[in-house]
Design an enzyme around this catalytic site. Structure first.
Site, PDB file in Angstrom:
ATOM      1  N   GLN A   1      -6.834  -1.378   1.928  1.00 49.29           N
ATOM      2  CA  GLN A   1      -6.281  -1.115   3.254  1.00 49.29           C
ATOM      3  C   GLN A   1      -7.057  -0.014   3.965  1.00 49.29           C
ATOM      4  O   GLN A   1      -7.230   1.088   3.435  1.00 49.29           O
ATOM      5  CB  GLN A   1      -4.801  -0.736   3.201  1.00 49.29           C
ATOM      6  CG  GLN A   1      -4.199  -0.696   4.611  1.00 49.29           C
ATOM      7  CD  GLN A   1      -2.727  -0.390   4.639  1.00 49.29           C
ATOM      8  OE1 GLN A   1      -2.327   0.702   4.276  1.00 49.29           O
ATOM      9  NE2 GLN A   1      -1.912  -1.332   5.106  1.00 49.29           N
TER      10      GLN A   1
ATOM     11  N   PRO B   1       0.847  -1.198   0.000  1.00 48.09           N
ATOM     12  CA  PRO B   1       0.000   0.000   0.000  1.00 48.09           C
ATOM     13  C   PRO B   1       0.876   1.240   0.000  1.00 48.09           C
ATOM     14  O   PRO B   1       1.754   1.392   0.853  1.00 48.09           O
ATOM     15  CB  PRO B   1      -0.792  -0.140   1.308  1.00 48.09           C
ATOM     16  CG  PRO B   1       0.055  -0.997   2.187  1.00 48.09           C
ATOM     17  CD  PRO B   1       0.777  -1.934   1.277  1.00 48.09           C
ATOM     18  N   MET B   2       0.653   2.137  -0.960  1.00 41.27           N
ATOM     19  CA  MET B   2       1.460   3.352  -1.071  1.00 41.27           C
ATOM     20  C   MET B   2       0.552   4.537  -1.383  1.00 41.27           C
ATOM     21  O   MET B   2      -0.156   4.524  -2.396  1.00 41.27           O
ATOM     22  CB  MET B   2       2.519   3.211  -2.169  1.00 41.27           C
ATOM     23  CG  MET B   2       3.530   2.123  -1.920  1.00 41.27           C
ATOM     24  SD  MET B   2       4.810   2.070  -3.209  1.00 41.27           S
ATOM     25  CE  MET B   2       3.841   1.505  -4.619  1.00 41.27           C
TER      26      MET B   2
ATOM     27  N   ASN C   1       7.984  -7.467   4.448  1.00 39.79           N
ATOM     28  CA  ASN C   1       8.006  -6.155   3.816  1.00 39.79           C
ATOM     29  C   ASN C   1       9.229  -5.397   4.307  1.00 39.79           C
ATOM     30  O   ASN C   1       9.484  -5.342   5.502  1.00 39.79           O
ATOM     31  CB  ASN C   1       6.733  -5.383   4.141  1.00 39.79           C
ATOM     32  CG  ASN C   1       6.724  -3.977   3.551  1.00 39.79           C
ATOM     33  OD1 ASN C   1       6.263  -3.032   4.173  1.00 39.79           O
ATOM     34  ND2 ASN C   1       7.232  -3.820   2.342  1.00 39.79           N
ATOM     35  N   GLY C   2       9.975  -4.838   3.348  1.00 39.13           N
ATOM     36  CA  GLY C   2      11.147  -4.061   3.707  1.00 39.13           C
ATOM     37  C   GLY C   2      12.355  -4.434   2.876  1.00 39.13           C
ATOM     38  O   GLY C   2      12.921  -5.526   3.024  1.00 39.13           O
ATOM     39  N   ASP C   3      12.736  -3.546   1.947  1.00 37.94           N
ATOM     40  CA  ASP C   3      13.961  -3.652   1.154  1.00 37.94           C
ATOM     41  C   ASP C   3      13.933  -4.719   0.067  1.00 37.94           C
ATOM     42  O   ASP C   3      14.976  -5.004  -0.535  1.00 37.94           O
ATOM     43  CB  ASP C   3      15.187  -3.892   2.044  1.00 37.94           C
ATOM     44  CG  ASP C   3      15.500  -2.695   2.935  1.00 37.94           C
ATOM     45  OD1 ASP C   3      14.904  -1.624   2.711  1.00 37.94           O
ATOM     46  OD2 ASP C   3      16.329  -2.840   3.862  1.00 37.94           O
TER      47      ASP C   3
ATOM     48  N   CYS D   1       1.834   2.348   9.662  1.00 38.88           N
ATOM     49  CA  CYS D   1       2.239   3.645   9.111  1.00 38.88           C
ATOM     50  C   CYS D   1       2.626   4.606  10.238  1.00 38.88           C
ATOM     51  O   CYS D   1       1.819   4.892  11.126  1.00 38.88           O
ATOM     52  CB  CYS D   1       1.112   4.243   8.282  1.00 38.88           C
ATOM     53  SG  CYS D   1       1.550   5.849   7.554  1.00 38.88           S
TER      54      CYS D   1
END
Length: 459
Positions: free
Chosen positions: A108, A40-41, A242-244, A137
């Site tokens: 989301q 989600p962005m 999630n992450g990198d 977030c």
């Protein structure tokens, strides 16, 4: 959001007494496994980006976070030409989707109240496959009202929202949560245990703590213990890292390192939405951005959002002229509407671009697992390459081509203080007989001696 003549439908869908007949299989915990997901962005996760992520291999896509109260008074409008579904507020569309992405779309929710979350979910449930609660977030717009990462310090409320959503939604609608790591592993495992017991189908763990920022490396080393802990609970739910994660190939390495069932990509997908493919596109100015803009205009995506997204796109450059790429980028920056991009993008064949995406998704036959998709993704890319061939020809004809041979661009080498021209390049010592002094940085100004003495006496 540009508006066409449209027809409206009820803003909510009451829970049906009988289970509706579905054209696709509902999501299960297994559908969250063995895949790479679009994170989600806000702004970047718009409808065109989600559709392209799916076309190029994303297993599931998350919508940008939508605050529960924001959607409550929206009007659901269906575009009669494109089929785009918009949830419009007073001045703009709060959320847009298309039926073609419904089997893969996770909506989301940002919420700090179980009842409000349920109301918001009922409004959009007819257009999504599942709901995800944002519990990670750290931005003030999310945490100021107790949402997002603020829920990490209020596990009772967090789990109450998830439980309420699971009980209120029909079984074909999946429920999941996205959290961040807590400062200690012990506290993280306690929270994970409570979340799993709410009946969620999947749990995404952003491997950073609330206080960590994007530039700090994700702590993926902590995830394996969490995955093993969840598997030990015997619920069969998926744990998503999630992450990198940088793309398709990198996702396999992360899964091997962490034991995670899937990975989720944010930053790399913002730069190149085709990163889900085994062979992501390169030279995006020629191969991707023109089609993206055509699709965005056809779907009625607001120009400001399209402009924002395209300015974020970055990729490897293999061919093309520097002058052409620079001119193209500058045109985007200065453009105030789609019409300003005519010299580079016309003809606006967005309907054909959308048809390609529809065909690519139809070939998936509802499959969400990534291992079943590479051949479908590569076929779609070949079709897209043909579509962009004409745009590439137009771009090369309208801009003087500069060859990529000759002097190396110092900005690529990160060379400091490269001479402005060849006449200023120092001659070698064996020619001049003298050593060229090495430039040194300008020394920082020193404080007056009296002030130093004063500071010393003060301490």
């Amino acid at each position: 959001m540009s508006r066409r003549p449209s027809s409206s439908s009820p803003t909510s869908s009451p829970r049906l007494a009988k289970r509706p007949r579905l054209e696709y299989e509902p999501l299960t915990p297994d559908d969250y496994k063995n895949g790479v997901m679009l994170a989600p962005m806000v702004r970047s996760g718009s409808l065109p980006t989600r559709l392209y992520a799916l076309k190029h291999g994303a297993s599931l896509v998350w919508s940008p976070e939508v605050v529960d109260k924001a959607i409550l008074h929206s009007e659901r409008v269906v575009d009669p030409v494109t089929g785009v579904v918009s949830y419009n507020g007073k001045s703009k569309a709060i959320f847009t989707t298309h039926p073609i992405e419904k089997p893969y779309l996770i909506y989301q929710i940002g919420s700090s109240d179980p009842e409000t979350a349920i109301q918001a979910a009922k409004i959009v449930m007819q257009d999504v496959a599942g709901f995800d609660l944002n519990c990670g977030c750290p931005k003030p717009f999310s945490t100021h009202a107790g949402m997002g990462a603020a829920l990490l310090t209020n596990p009772d409320l967090l789990c109450a929202i998830l439980t309420a959503l699971r009980q209120a939604m029909p079984p074909e609608i999946s429920i999941s949560a996205k959290i961040r790591l807590l400062p200690t592993q012990e506290d993280t495992l306690k929270l994970v245990e409570r979340i799993v017991n709410t009946g969620v189908s999947a749990l995404t763990v952003h491997c950073r703590t609330r206080n960590m920022r994007q530039k700090e490396k994700a702590v993926i080393g902590r995830l394996r213990e969490i995955v093993e802990f969840v598997e030990g609970m015997g619920r069969g739910i998926a744990v998503i890292e999630n992450g990198d994660c940088e793309g398709y190939e990198h996702s396999h390495k992360i899964r091997e390192m962490t034991g995670a069932h899937s990975t989720m990509i944010a930053t790399a997908a913002e730069a190149n939405p085709t990163c889900f493919s085994p062979a992501p596109l390169v030279d995006l100015e020629n191969t991707f951005i023109p089609s993206y803009m055509r699709l965005a205009r056809y779907l009625g995506n607001h120009w400001s959002n399209t402009k924002f997204c395209t300015t974020q796109f970055k990729g490897i450059h293999v061919a093309g002229s520097r002058a052409g790429l620079k001119t193209f980028r500058e045109t985007i920056v200065h453009a105030k509407s789609y019409e300003d991009m005519d010299p580079h993008i016309a003809p606006w064949t967005g309907e054909e671009v959308f048809a390609q995406i529809v065909r690519a998704l139809e070939k998936r036959s509802g499959r969400r697992h990534l291992q079943a998709l590479p051949e479908v993704v590569l076929d779609a890319q070949q079709e897209e390459a043909k579509e962009n061939a004409s745009a590439r020809n137009v771009l090369e004809q309208t801009i003087e081509k500069t060859p990529l041979v000759g002097e190396v661009d110092p900005t690529i080498l990160r060379a400091p203080l490269w001479p402005a021209n060849e006449l200023r390049i120092p001659l070698p010592a064996f020619v001049t007989g003298e050593d060229v002094p090495t430039p040194s940085p300008t020394p920082a100004p020193t404080a007056p001696r009296n002030s130093i003495l004063f500071l010393a006496s003060a301490t």
